[in-house]
Write an enzyme that holds these catalytic residues in place. Structure first.
Site, PDB file in Angstrom:
ATOM      1  N   TYR A 131       0.808  -1.220   0.000  1.00 41.73           N
ATOM      2  CA  TYR A 131       0.000   0.000   0.000  1.00 41.73           C
ATOM      3  C   TYR A 131       0.842   1.271   0.000  1.00 41.73           C
ATOM      4  O   TYR A 131       0.303   2.376  -0.104  1.00 41.73           O
ATOM      5  CB  TYR A 131      -0.962  -0.006   1.183  1.00 41.73           C
ATOM      6  CG  TYR A 131      -2.201  -0.828   0.895  1.00 41.73           C
ATOM      7  CD1 TYR A 131      -3.116  -0.432  -0.077  1.00 41.73           C
ATOM      8  CD2 TYR A 131      -2.437  -2.030   1.557  1.00 41.73           C
ATOM      9  CE1 TYR A 131      -4.236  -1.192  -0.375  1.00 41.73           C
ATOM     10  CE2 TYR A 131      -3.551  -2.801   1.273  1.00 41.73           C
ATOM     11  CZ  TYR A 131      -4.449  -2.367   0.307  1.00 41.73           C
ATOM     12  OH  TYR A 131      -5.552  -3.130   0.006  1.00 41.73           O
ATOM     13  N   GLU A 218      -3.013 -30.176  10.878  1.00 44.38           N
ATOM     14  CA  GLU A 218      -3.045 -29.498   9.579  1.00 44.38           C
ATOM     15  C   GLU A 218      -4.103 -28.406   9.504  1.00 44.38           C
ATOM     16  O   GLU A 218      -3.806 -27.268   9.110  1.00 44.38           O
ATOM     17  CB  GLU A 218      -3.298 -30.518   8.464  1.00 44.38           C
ATOM     18  CG  GLU A 218      -3.400 -29.889   7.077  1.00 44.38           C
ATOM     19  CD  GLU A 218      -3.752 -30.891   5.990  1.00 44.38           C
ATOM     20  OE1 GLU A 218      -4.039 -30.447   4.867  1.00 44.38           O
ATOM     21  OE2 GLU A 218      -3.742 -32.117   6.248  1.00 44.38           O
ATOM     22  N   ASP A 270      -4.208 -34.766   6.882  1.00 45.99           N
ATOM     23  CA  ASP A 270      -5.065 -35.589   6.040  1.00 45.99           C
ATOM     24  C   ASP A 270      -4.212 -36.593   5.272  1.00 45.99           C
ATOM     25  O   ASP A 270      -3.066 -36.305   4.905  1.00 45.99           O
ATOM     26  CB  ASP A 270      -5.839 -34.727   5.040  1.00 45.99           C
ATOM     27  CG  ASP A 270      -6.902 -33.860   5.706  1.00 45.99           C
ATOM     28  OD1 ASP A 270      -7.322 -34.196   6.829  1.00 45.99           O
ATOM     29  OD2 ASP A 270      -7.308 -32.845   5.089  1.00 45.99           O
TER      30      ASP A 270
END
Length: 389
Positions: A131, A218, A270
């Site tokens: 910015y 996770e 997973d």
């Protein structure tokens, strides 16, 4: 507090004694910040002097740094993680080449901002830099890449550049730490966890009365579920999640906790190619930040689930399994060719097994066995039996 069997704690104590887990004598985060600042200022000023000299000599000025996108540029070093090779391919950015002159200017602008921040002992986020001139930078991603390229070029950790990012990681458990401004952060009795701090190098003291290990999860959904089941209290552990792919602060913070508290790190992910890749990022480091693996890779990281072999042995219902996609197959091939796989045949076996099964499963699939299967069965049994990879 749930009373776990004696064997649960004995296996951890035995692993600590026999050298399964090793810890550095001192934290890898440099304490002498002033010396680092001076060295970085000298590197930036020497770089600018060299550019001016090239222009004065009518030579095309260039900026060079190790290419952060090529696996052939890195090697796995046991006990350290990914490391950039000495003879690696370089990325060259030239002022006079039409394809890179724009990036050359952007790098110099950010270098100027970093130089000023170090001299004035100020800091900024990557968002702040964007910015500062959004029309020039055009996208936040551009700024993110430039900052990491500069850290690679100067061969310094990103925090030395005084540029940070808002961390998305969360931590909970018996943990307290203080910062250089005198604040004391207490992570106990927090129902949803506390955000990982954005200035890891500013942490001055880390203590825990009871933590025996760190458990990295996770996804935030699984993290919150384990908090609801009071896992940190039941198992005397500290919970951490990076909410998917972990940011730099979460990785550095987790390594700092392990090194300082001298406890191992276990991971729950997973059973899919991307879960395995995230596990590898925590453990071995990432390709793009291999130059900073000393601050990021966690050698004491061990994978306890959900393993592809668990999917086969637990007899998960077919409705809870997710079919493989072409993208999953490509990711498996990519993982198999990683430089650390040859040193870890057990991980390689899990990847190839997943390829053979042609299916994947999320941690939430275990809830079809029992709502509290993770806390009551899987985690305790994996640690008690030493069934980690």
């Amino acid at each position: 507090m749930t009373h776990l069997p004696v064997e649960f704690w004995e296996i951890l104590d035995h692993a600590q004694r026999n050298g399964t887990f090793t810890y550095p004598i001192l934290s890898l985060i440099e304490e002498n910040i002033q010396a680092q600042n001076s060295l970085t200022i000298n590197k930036i000023e020497s770089l600018i002097v060299e550019i001016i000299s090239d222009i004065a000599s009518l030579k095309p000025p260039i900026l060079q740094y190790n290419c952060r996108k090529r696996w052939e540029n890195v090697q796995y070093i046991e006990g350290f993680g990914l490391q950039v090779k000495e003879d690696c391919v370089k990325t060259t950015v030239s002022l006079y080449r039409s394809g890179s002159s724009y990036n050359f200017g952007l790098i110099l602008k950010v270098l100027c901002m970093i130089h000023r921040m170090i001299l004035t002992n100020q800091s900024a986020t990557k968002r702040d830099i964007f910015y500062n001139d959004p029309q020039l930078f055009k996208s936040q991603t551009t700024v993110n890449h430039i900052v990491d390229d500069i850290a690679c070029m100067l061969d310094v950790p990103r925090y030395v550049l005084k540029v940070g990012a808002t961390s998305k990681g969360v931590v909970a458990g018996d943990l307290q730490f203080s910062t250089d401004d005198g604040n004391i952060i207490d992570c106990r009795d927090i129902s949803t966890g506390l955000s990982v701090p954005g200035r890891i190098h500013a942490i001055r003291e880390v203590t825990s009365d009871s933590a025996r290990f760190i458990l990295v999860v996770e996804k935030d959904a699984s993290f919150q579920r384990l908090l609801e089941e009071e896992l940190p209290m039941k198992m005397s552990c500290i919970l951490v999640t990076g909410k998917g792919v972990p940011d730099v602060d979460t990785r550095m913070f987790t390594k700092l906790l392990s090194d300082t508290l001298r406890v191992p790190v276990f991971g729950l992910f997973d059973a899919d190619p991307y879960g395995i890749e995230i596990m590898c990022v925590y453990r071995f480091g990432s390709l793009s930040l291999a130059y900073d693996s000393g601050n990021l890779a966690i050698d004491n990281f061990r994978w306890i689930g959900l393993l592809p072999s668990d999917v086969a042995t637990l007899g998960l219902l077919q409705q809870s399994l997710i079919p493989f996609t072409d993208g999953d197959t490509r990711k498996c091939r990519d993982l198999i060719n990683r430089p650390y796989m040859a040193a870890f045949p057990d991980i390689l076996h899990q990847v190839t097994l997943m390829q053979q099964l042609q299916c994947k499963a999320e941690l939430q699939a275990l809830e079809l066995i029992s709502q509290s299967y993770l806390t009551d069965t899987l985690i305790p049994s994996k640690v008690e039996m030493g069934e980690w990879i």
